[in-house]
Design an enzyme around this catalytic site. Structure first.
Site, mmCIF file in Angstrom:
data_model
loop_
_atom_site.group_PDB
_atom_site.id
_atom_site.type_symbol
_atom_site.label_atom_id
_atom_site.label_comp_id
_atom_site.label_asym_id
_atom_site.label_seq_id
_atom_site.Cartn_x
_atom_site.Cartn_y
_atom_site.Cartn_z
ATOM 1 N N CYS A 1 1.081 -1.314 0.431
ATOM 2 C CA CYS A 1 -0.041 0.510 -0.211
ATOM 3 C C CYS A 1 0.810 1.426 -0.250
ATOM 4 O O CYS A 1 1.355 1.130 -1.275
ATOM 5 C CB CYS A 1 -1.037 -0.264 1.074
ATOM 6 N N GLU B 1 -1.602 -9.043 3.133
ATOM 7 C CA GLU B 1 -1.471 -9.028 5.725
ATOM 8 C C GLU B 1 -2.898 -9.410 6.001
ATOM 9 O O GLU B 1 -2.715 -9.972 7.041
ATOM 10 C CB GLU B 1 -0.599 -8.117 6.205
ATOM 11 N N HIS C 1 -3.802 -5.302 1.360
ATOM 12 C CA HIS C 1 -3.307 -5.885 1.684
ATOM 13 C C HIS C 1 -3.598 -6.953 2.452
ATOM 14 O O HIS C 1 -4.228 -7.662 2.626
ATOM 15 C CB HIS C 1 -3.782 -4.947 3.472
#
Ligand code: MN
Length: 243
Positions: free
Chosen positions: A113, A218, A216
């Site tokens: 990001c 994660e 994202h």
């Protein structure tokens, strides 16, 4: 085998009120993702000198540039758009120095990001400062959904590092950004696009292992689909971690 150390960039909270204490802060999802990939997170404060950044990079096997604030437009020669957030000068300075050091030392970099945007600027590229106003036909990328919601598709460039890592050429991703890469840095090439043409991933084409994604991963590690865990697994592999 000793698991590899990964430098994980952090931000700092803005203190308000007489008794408020400024803090170094990073979303725990990054910490968890690094650990799940068999790596050890080393949280890096947003206040390093270039000399200290080189010391960090010399001590780690890889660098994860995390999400966060908008990059200062002055760093890519642009005037500030009214919707661009206030810059975090210490973080910009720290992370540019980390990128320079990682490039010189050929340390693998996973950029997420803001991390992708900062990486692009540090290497000589520019950003779209606000997609909704500067690219009126674009999809809504700054979404209010859950952070785990896959809200738009990306098309992956065949033969890319990203395609090899994920084993797929199209999948859905989350989207929590109002800025994006505009002109890519000379050493980067686009390896994923959203349906509106917005660049959603980039990587180097040489021996420096760099993978940058605008979404994202994660936040998507518990998804039944393996794509986003596979990105961290590829990063771990590049860093010399156990497969
Ligand atoms: Mn997006």
């Amino acid at each position: 085998m000793t698991p590899p150390l990964i430098a994980l960039t952090a931000s700092s909270t803005h203190a308000t009120g007489a008794r408020a204490t400024p803090r170094v802060a990073v979303n725990q999802a990054y910490v968890r993702a690094i650990q799940q990939a068999g790596l050890v997170p080393l949280i890096v404060p947003p206040s390093l000198s270039p000399h200290q950044a080189r010391a960090i990079v010399d001590s780690v096997a890889g660098l994860l540039l995390s999400g966060g604030e908008d990059v200062d437009p002055a760093l890519y020669g642009a005037a500030r758009h009214p919707l661009t957030q206030a810059a975090h000068a210490g973080r910009d300075t720290t992370e540019r120095a980390l990128v320079d050091a990682a490039r010189a030392a050929r340390r693998p970099v996973l950029a997420i990001c803001r991390g992708m945007q900062l990486l692009n600027v540090a290497l000589g590229g520019t950003l779209v400062q606000d997609l909704a106003t500067e690219r009126p036909g674009a999809l809504v990328h700054p979404r209010d959904d859950e952070r785990t919601a896959r809200v738009h598709d990306v098309a992956i460039v065949p033969g890319s590092r990203l395609a090899a890592a994920t084993g797929d050429l199209a999948f859905g991703v989350n989207s929590l950004h109002h800025q994006a890469v505009d002109r890519l840095a000379p050493v980067l090439r686009a390896t994923a696009h959203a349906g509106d043409g917005v660049i959603e991933a980039a990587e180097t084409g040489d021996d420096w292992w760099v993978l940058a994604v605008q979404w994202h991963p994660e936040e998507l590690l518990d998804d039944v689909q393996p794509w986003d865990r596979a990105i961290f697994a590829a990063f771990a592999d590049a860093c010399g971690g156990a497969p």
